[in-house]
Design an enzyme around this catalytic site. Structure first.
Site, PDB file in Angstrom:
ATOM      1  N   LYS A   9     -12.686  -2.796  18.626  1.00  0.00           N
ATOM      2  CA  LYS A   9     -11.342  -3.305  18.898  1.00  0.00           C
ATOM      3  C   LYS A   9     -10.829  -2.927  20.287  1.00  0.00           C
ATOM      4  O   LYS A   9      -9.663  -3.105  20.588  1.00  0.00           O
ATOM      5  CB  LYS A   9     -10.382  -2.822  17.812  1.00  0.00           C
ATOM      6  CG  LYS A   9     -10.880  -3.245  16.426  1.00  0.00           C
ATOM      7  CD  LYS A   9      -9.831  -3.272  15.359  1.00  0.00           C
ATOM      8  CE  LYS A   9     -10.421  -3.819  14.063  1.00  0.00           C
ATOM      9  NZ  LYS A   9      -9.446  -3.923  12.987  1.00  0.00           N
ATOM     10  N   PHE A  27      -5.297   3.782  14.404  1.00  0.00           N
ATOM     11  CA  PHE A  27      -5.527   4.737  13.322  1.00  0.00           C
ATOM     12  C   PHE A  27      -6.592   4.170  12.395  1.00  0.00           C
ATOM     13  O   PHE A  27      -6.647   2.951  12.168  1.00  0.00           O
ATOM     14  CB  PHE A  27      -4.242   4.981  12.527  1.00  0.00           C
ATOM     15  CG  PHE A  27      -3.381   6.081  13.059  1.00  0.00           C
ATOM     16  CD1 PHE A  27      -3.198   7.257  12.349  1.00  0.00           C
ATOM     17  CD2 PHE A  27      -2.755   5.956  14.290  1.00  0.00           C
ATOM     18  CE1 PHE A  27      -2.404   8.283  12.844  1.00  0.00           C
ATOM     19  CE2 PHE A  27      -1.955   6.964  14.796  1.00  0.00           C
ATOM     20  CZ  PHE A  27      -1.784   8.130  14.071  1.00  0.00           C
ATOM     21  N   LYS A  80     -14.666   1.289  14.919  1.00  0.00           N
ATOM     22  CA  LYS A  80     -13.378   0.637  15.167  1.00  0.00           C
ATOM     23  C   LYS A  80     -12.936   0.835  16.616  1.00  0.00           C
ATOM     24  O   LYS A  80     -12.399  -0.084  17.248  1.00  0.00           O
ATOM     25  CB  LYS A  80     -12.333   1.205  14.205  1.00  0.00           C
ATOM     26  CG  LYS A  80     -11.013   0.460  14.173  1.00  0.00           C
ATOM     27  CD  LYS A  80     -10.134   1.004  13.045  1.00  0.00           C
ATOM     28  CE  LYS A  80      -8.851   0.195  12.903  1.00  0.00           C
ATOM     29  NZ  LYS A  80      -8.018   0.692  11.775  1.00  0.00           N
ATOM     30  N   ASP A 108      -4.529  -6.450   5.071  1.00  0.00           N
ATOM     31  CA  ASP A 108      -5.611  -7.275   5.602  1.00  0.00           C
ATOM     32  C   ASP A 108      -5.605  -8.676   4.985  1.00  0.00           C
ATOM     33  O   ASP A 108      -6.130  -9.623   5.575  1.00  0.00           O
ATOM     34  CB  ASP A 108      -6.960  -6.622   5.312  1.00  0.00           C
ATOM     35  CG  ASP A 108      -7.137  -5.317   6.071  1.00  0.00           C
ATOM     36  OD1 ASP A 108      -6.663  -5.242   7.224  1.00  0.00           O
ATOM     37  OD2 ASP A 108      -7.731  -4.373   5.515  1.00  0.00           O
ATOM     38  N   LYS A 147      10.463 -16.931  -9.657  1.00  0.00           N
ATOM     39  CA  LYS A 147       9.658 -15.963 -10.384  1.00  0.00           C
ATOM     40  C   LYS A 147       8.683 -16.666 -11.324  1.00  0.00           C
ATOM     41  O   LYS A 147       9.056 -17.553 -12.100  1.00  0.00           O
ATOM     42  CB  LYS A 147      10.575 -15.037 -11.186  1.00  0.00           C
ATOM     43  CG  LYS A 147       9.816 -14.025 -12.033  1.00  0.00           C
ATOM     44  CD  LYS A 147      10.765 -13.181 -12.869  1.00  0.00           C
ATOM     45  CE  LYS A 147       9.993 -12.270 -13.804  1.00  0.00           C
ATOM     46  NZ  LYS A 147      10.889 -11.458 -14.655  1.00  0.00           N
ATOM     47  N   ASN A 203       0.850  -1.195   0.000  1.00  0.00           N
ATOM     48  CA  ASN A 203       0.000   0.000   0.000  1.00  0.00           C
ATOM     49  C   ASN A 203       0.883   1.241   0.000  1.00  0.00           C
ATOM     50  O   ASN A 203       2.108   1.131   0.129  1.00  0.00           O
ATOM     51  CB  ASN A 203      -0.958  -0.023   1.202  1.00  0.00           C
ATOM     52  CG  ASN A 203      -0.207  -0.065   2.513  1.00  0.00           C
ATOM     53  OD1 ASN A 203       0.477   0.883   2.890  1.00  0.00           O
ATOM     54  ND2 ASN A 203      -0.328  -1.182   3.231  1.00  0.00           N
TER      55      ASN A 203
END
Length: 402
Positions: free
Chosen positions: A340, A322, A336, A278, A288, A209
């Protein structure tokens, strides 16, 4: 806050050197012991005897003018300092420090000191905004040097703009405030995660990301400045380790999960700012993969939810998460926080310009389980980190008193 503190004041060669005399007087009045180092250029503006009279301490001007044969002068002064302040800091002095140069008493002592270094720039407005000077200051900031921003106004060169040395009273106040910050998390063990993870497909391909780790590294930098014992667990990033932080490098979500759980029990404050994958490929390849006709589908499987696990295992820790969202960020962030078992959450709308991944700034909504909420408008990530740590420190202290 400055009483009995040992401060080395580095004076470099700009017209603002005259203000350094008043600064020396203010520091002494605040109870500090001040030793002054002057560059050759600074001596063209103010005589060393001025600083000697104001500080009642030796003034250093030459690396090779050893005043005590039993000591190496620049090492002795570097070790003596509790705090190092450069005011005024010219473009030349900033460039030397960023380049690791040591060709006079000031630059040599700066490279040898382990004390926190504060830099108060003073120069022409165009010099201050020159890309080379800005890059040098950014480099020093990443290394943990602390800047006292110049003021705006009429400059000696005739221009009006940013570049004027901050006033002595303001510099003293900044130093006093900085010392107060060192008490926020003194003795606390802080665990911070940062950056992305990389989930391998084969030796040359992976899922990841856009996280650069800048927010997490800013948090680590400010936590060290707040007196904490900091452990920083980071995914693959191209950032310098904040001075004073213990850095642990990981690549995958699984590696981060294992390292976080290893250090979690001993932590007092945990801030999970990393952007952890995730999902990961269910099947990976040792060699490869070669191209072949047609499409290719990658089957994915869930990674461990690190934050969920930390919330479940939480005992004495103050846990901050975050939430990086692109739509309805507040609703998802509040969900959240509850789901959590967090103590606080920092909610970012990463679709907002100037916020989120890869930027040097951020804008956030900070919500604590206690009910306290704060909206932070666009600011640098270091400024946001400072605000988050201040709030966490106050909440942790209040919790201990009840």
């Amino acid at each position: 806050m400055l009483k009995d503190k040992k401060i080395v004041l580095g004076v470099s060669g700009g017209i603002a050197a005259y203000k350094a005399a008043a600064l020396t007087s203010k520091l002494v009045q605040a109870g500090a012991f001040v030793k002054v180092i002057m560059t050759e250029s600074a001596r063209n503006f103010v005589a060393p005897t001025t600083f000697q009279a104001l500080s009642r301490q030796p003034v250093y001007t030459d690396t090779f003018d050893e005043q005590d044969a039993t000591q190496i002068q620049h090492i002795d002064v570097a070790d003596w300092a509790d705090l190092f302040l450069i005011a005024p800091a010219t473009a030349n002095t900033i460039g030397k420090l960023a380049g690791g140069l040591a060709d006079d008493m000031l630059s040599t002592t700066l490279l040898a000191t382990e004390a926190p270094v504060y830099i108060a720039p003073a120069m022409n407005v165009h010099m201050y905004s020159h890309p080379a000077v800005m890059n040098n200051m950014q480099q020093l900031d990443e290394w943990g040097f602390r800047f006292i921003e110049p003021g705006e106004g009429y400059l000696a060169c005739g221009y009006v703009g940013k570049g004027r040395l901050e006033e002595p009273e303001s510099i003293v106040k900044v130093l006093e405030d900085e010392y107060r910050k060192t008490e926020w998390l003194k003795g606390r063990r802080v665990l911070i995660t940062a950056g992305p993870t990389q989930e391998k497909i084969d030796p040359v391909r992976y899922f990841t990301n856009p996280s650069t780790g800048k927010m997490g590294f800013a948090l680590a930098r400010q936590a060290v400045r707040s007196g904490a014992d900091v452990t920083l667990i980071t995914g693959p990033v191209s950032l310098h380790t904040p001075k004073g932080a213990k850095r642990i490098d990981v690549v995958s979500a699984q590696e981060m999960y294992e390292e976080v759980l290893k250090h979690y029990p001993a932590a007092d404050l945990v801030i999970k700012s990393a952007a952890v994958a995730d999902y990961r490929p269910k099947e990976t390849f040792e060699h490869k993969m070669k191209k072949s006709p047609g499409g290719y589908a990658v089957q994915m499987e869930r990674t461990h939810d690190i934050l969920q696990e930390l919330g479940t295992r939480k005992e004495h820790q103050y846990l901050i998460g975050f939430a990086a969202e692109t739509n309805d960020p507040e609703r998802y962030g509040r969900e959240k926080l509850e789901k959590k078992n967090l103590d606080a959450i920092v909610i970012n709308n990463v679709a907002e310009e100037g916020a989120g991944f890869g930027t040097d700034t951020n804008a956030s909504l900070f919500i604590q389980k206690s009910g306290r909420e704060k909206i932070y408008p666009m600011m640098t990530k270091d400024q946001l980190a400072e605000e988050i740590l201040k709030e966490a420190s106050q909440e942790m202290t209040g919790r201990e008193r009840t």
